[in-house]
Design a protein around this motif. Structure first.
Motif, short mmCIF file in Angstrom:
data_model
loop_
_atom_site.label_atom_id
_atom_site.label_comp_id
_atom_site.label_asym_id
_atom_site.label_seq_id
_atom_site.Cartn_x
_atom_site.Cartn_y
_atom_site.Cartn_z
N THR A 1 2.08 0.82 -13.95
CA THR A 1 1.31 0.71 -12.71
C THR A 1 0.61 2.03 -12.48
O THR A 1 1.25 3.09 -12.52
CB THR A 1 2.23 0.39 -11.51
OG1 THR A 1 2.87 -0.85 -11.74
CG2 THR A 1 1.40 0.31 -10.23
N ILE A 2 -0.69 1.99 -12.26
CA ILE A 2 -1.47 3.22 -12.09
C ILE A 2 -2.07 3.26 -10.69
O ILE A 2 -2.73 2.31 -10.27
CB ILE A 2 -2.60 3.28 -13.14
CG1 ILE A 2 -2.01 3.27 -14.54
CG2 ILE A 2 -3.45 4.53 -12.92
CD1 ILE A 2 -2.98 2.87 -15.60
N LEU B 1 -4.20 -6.47 -18.19
CA LEU B 1 -4.26 -5.63 -17.01
C LEU B 1 -4.61 -6.44 -15.78
O LEU B 1 -5.29 -7.44 -15.86
CB LEU B 1 -5.30 -4.52 -17.21
CG LEU B 1 -5.43 -3.51 -16.09
CD1 LEU B 1 -4.95 -2.15 -16.55
CD2 LEU B 1 -6.85 -3.41 -15.60
N SER B 2 -4.15 -5.98 -14.63
CA SER B 2 -4.53 -6.65 -13.40
C SER B 2 -4.52 -5.65 -12.25
O SER B 2 -3.96 -4.58 -12.36
CB SER B 2 -3.56 -7.79 -13.09
OG SER B 2 -2.29 -7.27 -12.78
N ARG B 3 -5.15 -6.04 -11.18
CA ARG B 3 -5.06 -5.23 -9.99
C ARG B 3 -3.83 -5.66 -9.23
O ARG B 3 -3.41 -6.80 -9.29
CB ARG B 3 -6.30 -5.45 -9.11
CG ARG B 3 -7.32 -4.38 -9.24
CD ARG B 3 -8.56 -4.73 -8.47
NE ARG B 3 -9.27 -5.80 -9.16
CZ ARG B 3 -10.59 -5.85 -9.22
NH1 ARG B 3 -11.32 -4.92 -8.68
NH2 ARG B 3 -11.18 -6.83 -9.84
N ARG B 4 -3.27 -4.74 -8.50
CA ARG B 4 -2.11 -5.09 -7.68
C ARG B 4 -2.45 -4.69 -6.27
O ARG B 4 -2.93 -3.59 -6.03
CB ARG B 4 -0.90 -4.30 -8.20
CG ARG B 4 0.40 -4.68 -7.56
CD ARG B 4 0.88 -6.05 -7.96
NE ARG B 4 1.24 -6.14 -9.36
CZ ARG B 4 2.49 -6.09 -9.82
NH1 ARG B 4 3.48 -5.92 -8.98
NH2 ARG B 4 2.75 -6.22 -11.08
N HIS B 5 -2.22 -5.57 -5.33
CA HIS B 5 -2.61 -5.27 -3.95
C HIS B 5 -1.53 -4.50 -3.21
O HIS B 5 -0.35 -4.74 -3.37
CB HIS B 5 -2.91 -6.56 -3.20
CG HIS B 5 -3.47 -6.31 -1.84
ND1 HIS B 5 -4.40 -5.32 -1.59
CD2 HIS B 5 -3.24 -6.90 -0.66
CE1 HIS B 5 -4.70 -5.33 -0.32
NE2 HIS B 5 -4.01 -6.28 0.26
N ARG B 6 -2.00 -3.54 -2.41
CA ARG B 6 -1.12 -2.81 -1.51
C ARG B 6 -1.33 -3.40 -0.13
O ARG B 6 -2.37 -3.18 0.48
CB ARG B 6 -1.51 -1.34 -1.48
CG ARG B 6 -1.33 -0.63 -2.77
CD ARG B 6 0.13 -0.40 -3.04
NE ARG B 6 0.30 0.72 -3.95
CZ ARG B 6 -0.06 1.97 -3.67
NH1 ARG B 6 -0.57 2.29 -2.52
NH2 ARG B 6 0.12 2.91 -4.55
#
Lengths: 269, 269
Positions: free
Chosen positions: A189-190, A251-256
Motif C-alpha cells: 500500500t503506497i 494495482l488499485s486505488r484504496r479509498h480513505r
DNA sequence: TAGTGGTCTAGACCACATT
DNA sequence: ATGTGGTCTAGACCACTAA
C-alpha cells in the motif's frame, strides 16, 4: 537475439518458455521489431524456436504481464516498450533494488524489541492473541545517504532469526532466505505520511515533513505471513511504477473514508 | 458457490475459464475453503466443473494474479485472501474508482488549450515534432469535496473529441469509449510532489504542501498512446495498493538519481 | 511412494481484424 | 477470404512436497 532458423536457446534459465521469453525480451530490447512494431505470429515463432504454440503463448504471457507487448484477437502483437527490468525481489528487498540501480545499500538497526502483539498485528500476521512479535526499526541508506526508515514486525519464527543477525546486516531478506524463510507474495500500500520525531531524527528531515510510505505484508509460498513492514522514504529518492493492462491488473486505488477520525487508519485489508 | 457435482455455470461472463474463475472467487469470498485453507486439486476441479485441466489452470491463473491464491509445485493451492476487488478501469478512471467505493465523482474543466507539443510530449505520445496537443486541467471531486487535480495531454485524434465534451463532463474515459477510443494498457508512476499555486487554489491547500502524485501514460489496444496524465491527490484521500508474487510482478521502484539538478525530472521511461 | 502443480505437445474450433 | 490471437481439449512427463 535469435537466428533466422534459430533453435539454439543456449540460455541459462530453467523452463523452455522462460528461455524463449528471455530471448524475445532481448530481441525487443535490441529493437529488432522496433517500438510500436509487430511481433511475428505465434505460429511463426513456434516454428522458429521449434516448440509448440502453447509454449510460445506461455512465453508471450510473461512479456505481456511485464508490459512489453500488447495482445488482441485478430492482429499480431504490438511492441509497447523496448525494455523494462523489474523483478519481485527488487520490489520486496531494498538491498536488491539498490544494487539494481547501481547504488550501495546500507542498513543500521536502531532498535529491536520483543513484545506481545496487539490485535492489529495478530490479524496481519495471523497469530493467536497474546503471541509475541519482534519489532525492528532500521535506517536504510544509499551510498551513505539516509533514504528510508523501515519498521518491521516479524512473527516469532522469523523474528528469532532476525534477532541473531548482526546489527549492520545489509539484507535481512537474503539472510533469512539462507535460513529457509522464503518471501513469495506481498501486498503493498503506497501513500503519504508525515514524519514523526524518530523519522526526522534518523532521516535528517524536519518533523512533520511529508514522506512517501509503503506498507507491505509478505507471505511465504504456503501463504503464512512472514513480515509486516512500514517503510518511509524521503521525498525525491524513490518513485513506484506499475504497469497494468485491461487483461490483467494488480494495482488499485484504496479509498480513505474521509473526515472520520473514529475508525483507525486501516488501508490494508 | 459451486455444487458437489456442480456443472451449472449459469454465470454471465464470456469464456469458460472466466466463469470458472468467477465461481471460485465467490466460493473463496464465501469462505468455503477458509483463509489459509487449501483449494481442491486441479484434477478434482476439472472433474467438478466438467472441463479440462488446462481450463482450470487458466482460471486459477486469474485468481493467482489477483493475489487470491498461491501456487507451488507439490502442494495444493493455498487461499491468501478472502476477497479483492480491482479492475483495470478502476485504476485508470477516477470516475470508475469513485463509484466503486460508493462516492459521487465530479469533474470541472478549469482550462483546455491547444498548442504545439514539446519534445517530452512528442516522445511520450509518439508524435512527430511540431504536432499539436490538447492540454486539460481538471478539478476532480468526491461528493463535492476537492480531491485531485488532473493535468492531461492528449494527442490530436483524442483531443479533438475531448474539446467537444461539456465542461462538467464527469468521465472523459467513458465518453471517449463511446467514440471508439479504448484504453487498454497503462504505465503508472507514483511519487510525492509539492503543490504549486494552481494546486493550492483549486484544492484549497497551502502552496508547497505535499501531494501524492500519479503519472500515467495510456495506450489503446494497438499500442498507440491516447493520453499522458499527471494527477495530484490531497493527502489522506487515496492510497495505491498492489499485489505481487514471485511468479509475476508488475510493480517496481524507480530511482531518482539524487542531488543532480541538471537532468530533467524523468521518472517515466 | 503417492499426490500435486509445472511444463510441453498436438490438434481443434472460434472471434476478430484486415484485405 | 485469410490470417491472427483466444479458448479448449486430452494426454504425457517431470519436479517437488509430504506422508
Amino acid at each position: 537475439m535469435q537466428d533466422d532458423d534459430g533453435a539454439q536457446l543456449v540460455r541459462d534459465g530453467g523452463s523452455l518458455y522462460r528461455r524463449v521469453a528471455a530471448d524475445l525480451r532481448e530481441a525487443i530490447a535490441a529493437g529488432s521489431y522496433g517500438s510500436g512494431g509487430r511481433l511475428p505470429a505465434e505460429g511463426a515463432l513456434a516454428q522458429r524456436y521449434g516448440v509448440s504454440r502453447g509454449t510460445i503463448r506461455q512465453a508471450l504471457a510473461v512479456l505481456r504481464s511485464d508490459g512489453l507487448v500488447t495482445s488482441r484477437r485478430g492482429t499480431r502483437r504490438v511492441v509497447l516498450g523496448t525494455a523494462r527490468v523489474q523483478s519481485f525481489s527488487e520490489l520486496l528487498s531494498f538491498t536488491s533494488w539498490a544494487r539494481s540501480v547501481g547504488e550501495e545499500p546500507g542498513g543500521a538497526m536502531e532498535s529491536l524489541v520483543r513484545r506481545p502483539a496487539d490485535d492489529r498485528e495478530c490479524e496481519q500476521l495471523r497469530l493467536e492473541p497474546g503471541a509475541e512479535v519482534y519489532v525492528t526499526l532500521r535506517l536504510r541508506t544509499l551510498s551513505g545517504r539516509p533514504v528510508m526508515i523501515e519498521r518491521t514486525v516479524y512473527p516469532p519464527r522469523v523474528g528469532e532469526l532476525v534477532a541473531q543477525l548482526p546489527a549492520d546486516a545489509v539484507s535481512h531478506t537474503e539472510l533469512l532466505l539462507e535460513h529457509g524463510i522464503v518471501f513469495s507474495d506481498a501486498d503493498h500500500t503506497i501513500d503519504l505520511v508525515h514524519a514523526d520525531t524518530d523519522d526526522s531524527r534518523l532521516l535528517g528531515c524536519t518533523a512533520g515533513e511529508a514522506l512517501l510510505r509503503e506498507r507491505r505484508r509478505s507471505t511465504d509460498p504456503a501463504g503464512v505471513p512472514v513480515e509486516w513492514s512500514e517503510d518511509r522514504y524521503l521525498p525525491g529518492t524513490v518513485a513506484f511504477t506499475v504497469h497494468n493492462s485491461i487483461a490483467a491488473s494488480a494495482l488499485s486505488r484504496r479509498h480513505r473514508p474521509a473526515p472520520d477520525p473514529h475508525s483507525p487508519d486501516v488501508t490494508r485489508g
